[in-house]
Structure formats: structure tokens, C-alpha cells
Design a protein around this motif. Structure first.
Motif, PDB file in Angstrom:
ATOM      1  N   THR A  67     -17.949  17.894  -5.291  1.00 17.72           N
ATOM      2  CA  THR A  67     -18.753  16.948  -5.989  1.00 17.72           C
ATOM      3  C   THR A  67     -19.750  18.019  -6.503  1.00 17.72           C
ATOM      4  O   THR A  67     -20.011  18.933  -6.042  1.00 17.72           O
ATOM      5  CB  THR A  67     -19.419  15.943  -5.244  1.00 17.72           C
ATOM      6  N   ALA A  68     -20.592  17.579  -7.462  1.00 17.10           N
ATOM      7  CA  ALA A  68     -21.715  18.312  -8.179  1.00 17.10           C
ATOM      8  C   ALA A  68     -22.682  18.500  -7.112  1.00 17.10           C
ATOM      9  O   ALA A  68     -23.534  19.503  -7.151  1.00 17.10           O
ATOM     10  CB  ALA A  68     -22.328  17.499  -9.188  1.00 17.10           C
ATOM     11  N   SER A  69     -22.901  17.560  -6.060  1.00 14.40           N
ATOM     12  CA  SER A  69     -23.782  17.812  -4.958  1.00 14.40           C
ATOM     13  C   SER A  69     -23.420  18.819  -3.887  1.00 14.40           C
ATOM     14  O   SER A  69     -23.847  18.782  -2.832  1.00 14.40           O
ATOM     15  CB  SER A  69     -24.406  16.492  -4.475  1.00 14.40           C
ATOM     16  N   SER A  70     -22.198  19.342  -4.213  1.00 14.94           N
ATOM     17  CA  SER A  70     -21.388  20.063  -3.200  1.00 14.94           C
ATOM     18  C   SER A  70     -20.815  19.535  -2.114  1.00 14.94           C
ATOM     19  O   SER A  70     -20.430  20.048  -1.147  1.00 14.94           O
ATOM     20  CB  SER A  70     -22.189  21.427  -2.748  1.00 14.94           C
ATOM     21  N   ASP A  71     -20.848  18.074  -2.138  1.00 15.40           N
ATOM     22  CA  ASP A  71     -19.839  17.420  -1.115  1.00 15.40           C
ATOM     23  C   ASP A  71     -18.472  17.626  -1.141  1.00 15.40           C
ATOM     24  O   ASP A  71     -18.007  17.598  -2.119  1.00 15.40           O
ATOM     25  CB  ASP A  71     -20.309  15.911  -1.125  1.00 15.40           C
ATOM     26  N   VAL A  72     -17.854  17.428   0.085  1.00 14.31           N
ATOM     27  CA  VAL A  72     -16.328  17.832   0.000  1.00 14.31           C
ATOM     28  C   VAL A  72     -15.842  16.347   0.076  1.00 14.31           C
ATOM     29  O   VAL A  72     -16.162  15.491   0.826  1.00 14.31           O
ATOM     30  CB  VAL A  72     -15.916  18.638   1.190  1.00 14.31           C
ATOM     31  N   VAL A  73     -14.680  16.075  -0.849  1.00  4.49           N
ATOM     32  CA  VAL A  73     -14.165  14.951  -0.828  1.00  4.49           C
ATOM     33  C   VAL A  73     -12.579  15.179  -0.575  1.00  4.49           C
ATOM     34  O   VAL A  73     -11.848  15.768  -1.588  1.00  4.49           O
ATOM     35  CB  VAL A  73     -14.385  13.906  -2.156  1.00  4.49           C
ATOM     36  N   ILE A  74     -12.052  14.512   0.375  1.00  2.00           N
ATOM     37  CA  ILE A  74     -10.507  14.776   0.592  1.00  2.00           C
ATOM     38  C   ILE A  74      -9.859  13.336   0.606  1.00  2.00           C
ATOM     39  O   ILE A  74     -10.278  12.462   1.204  1.00  2.00           O
ATOM     40  CB  ILE A  74     -10.450  15.245   2.080  1.00  2.00           C
ATOM     41  N   SER A  75      -8.861  13.072  -0.262  1.00  2.00           N
ATOM     42  CA  SER A  75      -8.134  11.911  -0.611  1.00  2.00           C
ATOM     43  C   SER A  75      -6.862  12.303  -0.284  1.00  2.00           C
ATOM     44  O   SER A  75      -6.417  13.171  -0.631  1.00  2.00           O
ATOM     45  CB  SER A  75      -8.390  11.504  -1.740  1.00  2.00           C
ATOM     46  N   THR A  76      -6.071  11.321   0.191  1.00  2.00           N
ATOM     47  CA  THR A  76      -4.607  11.262   0.204  1.00  2.00           C
ATOM     48  C   THR A  76      -4.190   9.715   0.128  1.00  2.00           C
ATOM     49  O   THR A  76      -4.928   8.745   0.232  1.00  2.00           O
ATOM     50  CB  THR A  76      -4.166  11.670   1.776  1.00  2.00           C
ATOM     51  N   GLY A  77      -2.946   9.784  -0.642  1.00  2.00           N
ATOM     52  CA  GLY A  77      -2.233   8.430  -0.822  1.00  2.00           C
ATOM     53  C   GLY A  77      -1.041   8.469  -1.285  1.00  2.00           C
ATOM     54  O   GLY A  77      -0.016   9.440  -1.048  1.00  2.00           O
ATOM     55  N   VAL A  78      -0.430   7.514  -1.805  1.00  2.00           N
ATOM     56  CA  VAL A  78       0.888   7.150  -2.603  1.00  2.00           C
ATOM     57  C   VAL A  78       0.891   6.740  -3.715  1.00  2.00           C
ATOM     58  O   VAL A  78       0.015   6.469  -4.508  1.00  2.00           O
ATOM     59  CB  VAL A  78       1.642   6.296  -1.489  1.00  2.00           C
ATOM     60  N   LEU A  79       1.820   7.194  -4.355  1.00  2.00           N
ATOM     61  CA  LEU A  79       2.216   6.950  -5.678  1.00  2.00           C
ATOM     62  C   LEU A  79       2.726   5.539  -6.064  1.00  2.00           C
ATOM     63  O   LEU A  79       2.379   4.806  -7.000  1.00  2.00           O
ATOM     64  CB  LEU A  79       3.281   7.774  -6.544  1.00  2.00           C
ATOM     65  N   SER A  80       3.313   4.809  -5.038  1.00  2.00           N
ATOM     66  CA  SER A  80       3.889   3.389  -5.023  1.00  2.00           C
ATOM     67  C   SER A  80       3.406   2.727  -3.640  1.00  2.00           C
ATOM     68  O   SER A  80       3.573   3.564  -2.699  1.00  2.00           O
ATOM     69  CB  SER A  80       5.154   3.043  -5.640  1.00  2.00           C
ATOM     70  N   GLY A  81       2.867   1.589  -3.754  1.00  2.00           N
ATOM     71  CA  GLY A  81       2.697   0.794  -2.282  1.00  2.00           C
ATOM     72  C   GLY A  81       1.306   0.897  -2.083  1.00  2.00           C
ATOM     73  O   GLY A  81       0.402   1.326  -2.896  1.00  2.00           O
ATOM     74  N   GLN A  82       0.943   0.212  -1.292  1.00  2.00           N
ATOM     75  CA  GLN A  82      -0.454  -0.191  -0.686  1.00  2.00           C
ATOM     76  C   GLN A  82      -0.530   0.290   0.779  1.00  2.00           C
ATOM     77  O   GLN A  82       0.332   0.253   1.584  1.00  2.00           O
ATOM     78  CB  GLN A  82      -0.593  -1.771  -0.952  1.00  2.00           C
ATOM     79  N   LEU A  83      -1.679   0.970   1.093  1.00  2.00           N
ATOM     80  CA  LEU A  83      -2.206   1.145   2.226  1.00  2.00           C
ATOM     81  C   LEU A  83      -3.029   0.356   2.946  1.00  2.00           C
ATOM     82  O   LEU A  83      -3.625  -0.548   2.059  1.00  2.00           O
ATOM     83  CB  LEU A  83      -3.008   2.635   2.386  1.00  2.00           C
ATOM     84  N   THR A  84      -3.206   0.220   4.267  1.00  2.00           N
ATOM     85  CA  THR A  84      -3.804  -0.888   5.173  1.00  2.00           C
ATOM     86  C   THR A  84      -4.602  -0.337   6.215  1.00  2.00           C
ATOM     87  O   THR A  84      -4.226   0.852   6.344  1.00  2.00           O
ATOM     88  CB  THR A  84      -3.105  -2.247   5.361  1.00  2.00           C
ATOM     89  N   CYS A  85      -5.691  -0.914   6.764  1.00  2.00           N
ATOM     90  CA  CYS A  85      -5.987  -0.344   8.079  1.00  2.00           C
ATOM     91  C   CYS A  85      -5.850  -1.515   9.065  1.00  2.00           C
ATOM     92  O   CYS A  85      -6.533  -2.261   9.076  1.00  2.00           O
ATOM     93  CB  CYS A  85      -7.679  -0.105   7.784  1.00  2.00           C
ATOM     94  N   PRO A  86      -5.059  -1.236  10.175  1.00  2.00           N
ATOM     95  CA  PRO A  86      -5.085  -2.249  11.008  1.00  2.00           C
ATOM     96  C   PRO A  86      -6.105  -2.254  12.098  1.00  2.00           C
ATOM     97  O   PRO A  86      -6.474  -3.068  12.932  1.00  2.00           O
ATOM     98  CB  PRO A  86      -3.565  -1.949  11.891  1.00  2.00           C
ATOM     99  N   SER A  87      -7.013  -1.261  12.173  1.00  2.00           N
ATOM    100  CA  SER A  87      -7.865  -1.181  13.256  1.00  2.00           C
ATOM    101  C   SER A  87      -9.299  -0.822  12.519  1.00  2.00           C
ATOM    102  O   SER A  87      -9.295  -0.255  11.530  1.00  2.00           O
ATOM    103  CB  SER A  87      -7.413  -0.142  14.390  1.00  2.00           C
TER     104      SER A  87
END
Length: 100
Positions: free
Chosen positions: A8-28
Motif C-alpha cells: 500500500t501507499a503506507s508500505s503495508d503488505v497486503v496478501i490476498s488469495t481467493g477463487v474465481l468462482s465460489g464462496q469462501l467461509t470460515c468455520p472457526s
């Protein structure tokens, strides 16, 4: 799936991962993904969903540690939780992954 590393402009690192189709969830809580770099034991990284409500990607915390692992690896395997489909593994070849 995809893996993205941004600064980012403030030099923070942002890492993203994902899928092109479907939805992710968080069970915990806290929400985590399993990351395996090459043949090393799997590590758990905290993740969060974007503030805009997007459900097809997650943001990985501990960005600096994650990037250090990427720099020294040739392969990454992430296990993400899919809505109504359970855990699925995404594998990334890191040979030409541009890290500086």
C-alpha cells in the motif's frame, strides 16, 4: 485460485488469495488458513474477509512472515474452506513469482 501480494501507499503488505468462482467461509474463530511451503510442515495464518463483504477472497495476516516463506520456497499449498464444499487445497508454483 489466485495469490496476490501488494504494497500500500503506507508500505503495508497486503496478501490476498481467493477463487474465481465460489464462496469462501470460515468455520472457526479466529479464521485461519493452512499454508504449506515446499515440504515443510503446514503453518496456520490468520485471515480476514475484505470490508466490502466480498466472499471469494481472504486477506492473510502476518504479511512479512508469509513473504519471507515465499522467497525461499518453490511451491505453496493453501487450504481454504469453501461454502458448502468444505476444505479445498490450492497449489501455486512459485518459481517465477515476482518478489523483491
Amino acid at each position: 485460485g489466485y495469490l496476490s501480494v501488494m504494497k500500500t501507499a503506507s508500505s503495508d503488505v497486503v496478501i490476498s488469495t481467493g477463487v474465481l468462482s465460489g464462496q469462501l467461509t470460515c468455520p472457526s474463530v479466529p479464521c485461519e488458513v493452512s499454508a504449506k511451503f515446499d515440504d515443510a510442515p503446514a503453518q496456520r495464518f490468520a485471515v480476514s474477509f475484505p470490508k466490502d463483504g466480498t466472499q471469494d477472497m481472504v486477506l492473510i495476516s502476518q504479511g512479512e512472515l508469509f513473504i519471507e516463506q515465499l522467497k525461499h520456497s518453490q511451491r505453496l499449498q493453501l487450504e481454504l474452506e469453501f461454502y458448502q464444499d468444505g476444505p479445498r487445497k490450492l497449489e501455486f508454483a512459485l518459481l517465477d513469482f515476482p518478489l523483491q
